[in-house]
Write a protein that holds these residues in place. Structure first.
Motif, PDB file in Angstrom:
ATOM      1  N   GLN A  16       4.632 -25.258  17.983  1.00  0.00           N
ATOM      2  CA  GLN A  16       3.285 -25.723  17.705  1.00  0.00           C
ATOM      3  C   GLN A  16       2.346 -24.532  17.474  1.00  0.00           C
ATOM      4  O   GLN A  16       1.508 -24.556  16.584  1.00  0.00           O
ATOM      5  N   GLY A 509       8.231 -36.605  15.183  1.00  0.00           N
ATOM      6  CA  GLY A 509       7.671 -35.690  16.188  1.00  0.00           C
ATOM      7  C   GLY A 509       7.646 -36.238  17.605  1.00  0.00           C
ATOM      8  O   GLY A 509       6.998 -35.679  18.484  1.00  0.00           O
ATOM      9  N   HIS A 514      12.878 -35.164  20.004  1.00  0.00           N
ATOM     10  CA  HIS A 514      13.099 -33.729  20.116  1.00  0.00           C
ATOM     11  C   HIS A 514      14.023 -33.366  21.272  1.00  0.00           C
ATOM     12  O   HIS A 514      14.628 -32.299  21.273  1.00  0.00           O
TER      13      HIS A 514
END
Ligand code: ADP
Length: 568
Positions: A16, A509, A514
């Motif tokens: 990020q 996302g 993840h």
């Protein structure tokens, strides 16, 4: 679980941060273009506004017109001098005052002529052709008496003036104005004064003649004005044409005008300085005004500026979009590398661990040994699948992927592909439902590719399921195609992600996604394979409820042939 979860989280935070460090760079890049461009546009707009406020365009045009009028005045004066000097050359000698009449007869444009030879000695004649007009005769008498008085009193001044003119401008005549009353109006006459031939120092003489206002209005000025503005065409409306008029200081209506004059008021005026004192030249454009020209000019410029701003905004938006896409792709690629490394490391570690244990020979029961072998086999299968995906992907990217289409019983293909996984799936606690329709037509497919697509979908269904562990595989015929559905009751996919998941490297996302291993290649491969078969792949999904992936394969061979041609 704890440390692993933490490291995942750490990785996400790092990614990020990377993404955010790209943004300012892009912002700086955009600003570097936007700021100067905006400044330029704002400055131009401000400049245009100030031109508008200060009537700048009008001022420029008016200045131009002043120049045109100055040139016109000069040319008209030259013509007047030419004309009068030619007439002067034929004027009677100072010793032949009787020839005035014949001079007038040969010069019908001249109204009166006179010759003065010392105090009280004035010969005066008026145009014989107009002697029938009593008003004209009266005018002649008045002029004769005036001229007599002027010369008797001021002959020296006139002689001096003539000498000065000759010395400074090389002119042998002095042209001035003479106003005569006609009816209730004052008429303008041009009075030409000079020293006649035969005038000597001992016997100085002065002479002159007058051009009537009719001649000036109907002959001299129309011709003079039209030569000043050549190539005039009143019928040509393709561009605004300038028009000139001349008027007296006592009257606003034109005495004479050029052919393009269409009435109205002149935009710019200029008084004659020498030759025609008391006359004023005026100019305007035919059919338009300086104001409307200025308005049009400003409007066009504002429009161009507006269009430029729009173009710039559009360009910026396109640039922003393409740069964002590039950044997103770059991010996806870097995610991909770390995802794949992870995916490779885990099975390799397991294989090594179990192989070492087996090697040490410490396992007591054959069942345990079997279990370990199986784990090693499965993990290497997973590795193979992953590597196959990557190889396929790189072939597709390089445009080298080839398909081997063969007539295939798809039902059989699906059944056998699932067979080796059924046990594992059920062992993982999945309710497994397989519905395969009978009598499906054989299809031309690349078996390996279709099997890989099915496995990718099944793997995803297993990977992205949490509590409600259900896997359904349906194969059925619908209209002209055979459909293969893979259904799960897993985490689902938000509507706005449903198209993106088929893009290369793309992973939703969601933190849960993840935490699950994956490369983001599976669905992009499925799509490529299905398209190469002339089919389609679609998804229906509700977040939290589950997903259904549908592969549609056409039954007719023609579609496949077409697709084969397209992919080649
Ligand atoms: P991955 O290797 O990440 O599974 P895929 O291309 O197969 O790559 O899938 C792309 C993304 O689509 C996944 O990361 C996941 O977010 C989402 N996805 C795929 N299949 C499912 C599914 N059955 N349920 C929920 N999400 C899915």
């Amino acid at each position: 679980m704890g440390p692993k979860y933490l490291s995942e989280k750490f990785r996400m935070v790092k990614l990020q941060m990377q993404r955010w460090s790209e943004r300012p760079r892009m912002l700086v890049l955009m600003l570097a273009v936007i700021l100067p461009a905006t400044a330029l546009i704002v400055a131009s707009a401000y400049h245009l506004r100030s031109i508008q406020r200060e009537k700048g365009v009008e001022a420029v045009i008016q200045r131009d017109y002043q120049q045109v009028l100055a040139i016109a005045e000069k040319r008209i004066a030259d013509r007047a001098y030419e004309m009068t000097e030619a007439a002067k050359a034929k004027f009677p000698d100072a010793n032949h005052p009787d020839d005035l009449e014949s001079f007038l007869e040969t010069n019908p444009d001249i109204a009166h002529a006179f010759l003065w030879k010392g105090g009280g000695n004035l010969a005066f004649a008026s145009q014989p052709r107009r002697m029938g007009d009593p008003e004209f005769r009266e005018e002649g008498k008045r002029l004769a008496s005036n001229v007599g008085n002027w010369f008797d009193v001021g002959s020296k001044d006139y002689a001096l003036k003539l000498k000065k003119m000759a010395a400074m401008e090389g002119r042998k005549v002095y042209i001035t104005a003479n106003w005569v009353p006609r009816g209730d109006k004052w008429q303008y006459q041009s009075l030409v004064l000079f020293e006649p031939r035969g005038s000597t120092l001992d016997h100085p003489a002065l002479a002159g003649f007058a051009y009537d206002s009719d001649f000036l209005a109907t002959k001299f000025f129309p011709q003079a004005l039209n030569t000043v503005l050549p190539n005039q065409d009143p019928d040509d409306t393709s561009h605004p044409q300038p028009a000139i008029m001349v008027r007296t200081a006592k009257d606003n209506s034109p005495l004479a005008s050029s052919i393009c004059w269409d009435g109205g008021v002149p935009e710019v005026e200029r008084g004659f300085e020498s030759v025609f004192p008391g006359l004023i030249l005026g100019i305007k454009l035919r059919g338009t005004t300086i104001e409307s020209i200025s308005n049009r000019f400003l409007r066009t410029n504002f429009l161009i500026l507006g269009a430029l701003s729009l173009l710039m905004a559009g360009g910026m938006w396109l640039t922003y979009r393409s740069v964002s896409r590039e950044l997103a792709l770059a991010k996806l690629k870097s995610d991909f590398v770390s995802n794949v490394s992870h995916e490779l490391r885990t099975p390799l570690a397991l294989i090594r661990l179990y192989a070492e244990t087996l090697e040490l020979g410490r396992l007591s029961t054959p069942a345990k040994q079997h279990e370990y072998h199986e784990i090693i086999r499965k993990e290497s299968e997973r590795l193979t699948a992953l590597i196959n995906n990557i190889l396929d992907f790189s072939r597709i990217e390089a445009g080298k992927k080839e398909y081997n289409f063969r007539e295939t019983d798809v039902a059989d293909l699906v059944r056998s592909t699932l067979e080796s996984y059924r046990f594992e799936i059920e062992q993982n606690g999945f309710r497994f439902e397989e519905k395969i329709e009978n009598n499906l037509p054989p299809l031309q497919v690349d078996r390996e590719a279709i099997a890989r697509s099915l496995l990718n979908l099944v793997n995803n269904a297993v990977k992205y399921s949490s509590d409600d562990k259900y896997l359904g595989v349906h194969l059925y015929r619908e209209n002209g195609s055979v459909n293969l559905e893979v259904v799960d009751h897993g985490i689902g996919i938000p509507a706005n992600e449903q198209l993106k998941i088929f893009e290369k490297f793309y992973r939703v996302g969601d933190p849960l996604v993840h935490n699950t291993k994956g490369s983001g290649l599976g669905l992009s491969l499925v799509r490529h394979i299905v398209l190469a078969h002339g089919g389609e792949v679609a998804v229906e999904s509700t977040p939290g409820k589950g997903s259904k992936f549908i592969i549609t394969l056409p039954v007719q061979g023609s579609a496949i042939q077409q697709a084969k041609g397209a992919s080649a």
